[in-house]
Design an enzyme around this catalytic site. Structure first.
Site, PDB file in Angstrom:
ATOM      1  NE  ARG A  48      70.959 -31.982  23.588  1.00  0.00           N
ATOM      2  CZ  ARG A  48      70.899 -30.675  23.687  1.00  0.00           C
ATOM      3  NH1 ARG A  48      69.774 -30.061  23.903  1.00  0.00           N
ATOM      4  NH2 ARG A  48      71.983 -29.943  23.586  1.00  0.00           N
ATOM      5  N   GLY A  49      65.459 -34.956  25.203  1.00  0.00           N
ATOM      6  CA  GLY A  49      64.380 -35.916  25.411  1.00  0.00           C
ATOM      7  C   GLY A  49      63.144 -35.311  26.038  1.00  0.00           C
ATOM      8  CB  CYS A  50      62.405 -32.347  27.928  1.00  0.00           C
ATOM      9  SG  CYS A  50      62.937 -33.140  29.440  1.00  0.00           S
ATOM     10  CB  THR A  51      57.764 -32.267  24.708  1.00  0.00           C
ATOM     11  OG1 THR A  51      57.737 -33.670  24.442  1.00  0.00           O
ATOM     12  CG2 THR A  51      56.981 -31.544  23.653  1.00  0.00           C
ATOM     13  CB  SER A  52      58.874 -28.601  28.342  1.00  0.00           C
ATOM     14  OG  SER A  52      57.561 -29.050  28.399  1.00  0.00           O
TER      15      SER A  52
END
Length: 145
Positions: A48-52
């Site tokens: 969680r928290g990754c754009t990718s």
């Protein structure tokens, strides 16, 4: 106390003069990651928290002390390289060793925070937090009752 794996990673990047070379090196590191089985790419293993898209799973290897081994993947080349950097630091260590690594210091010395976009920098810290979370879970499971 310095960590030999962290120091080696800092040394590897220090030989590269500019960020274009460093990004190429990151992409090359990412290409060398072993493939992750599609079945492991679940909502539970997603960072969680990754754009990718990023997935990280661990496997506890018995021993004295038990060690964690990680499998990870991303759909973005640079992010895959960042995963490779993190795994070179964390893979094969005990949960306690993982939790003792001063990764923020390494990230600062490598200059990642200054060179990565804010979204990628946040994603990097989210990946670190996922690894640390897995290490805390395994440490709790291995703790004597």
């Amino acid at each position: 106390m310095s960590d030999p794996r962290v120091e080696e990673m800092i040394d590897n990047f220090s030989f590269l003069d500019d960020w274009e070379d460093r990004f190429r090196y990151l992409i090359d590191l990412g290409r060398k990651l072993p493939p992750m089985e599609e079945a492991l790419k679940t909502e539970e293993s997603k960072v969680r928290g990754c754009t990718s898209q990023v997935w990280i799973v661990d496997e506890l290897q018995p021993g004295t002390p038990p060690t964690l081994h990680f499998k990870a993947d991303s759909d973005a080349h640079i992010v895959k390289g960042l995963i490779a950097v993190l795994l070179s630091i964390y893979d094969g260590r005990s949960p306690e060793e993982i939790l003792a690594v001063d990764i923020k210091d390494m990230i600062g010395k490598l200059g990642f925070e200054q060179q990565l976009s804010p979204n990628r920098a946040n994603g990097l810290f989210s990946m670190v937090e996922r690894i640390r979370h897995l290490a805390r879970q395994e440490a709790a499971r291995c703790a004597p009752a």
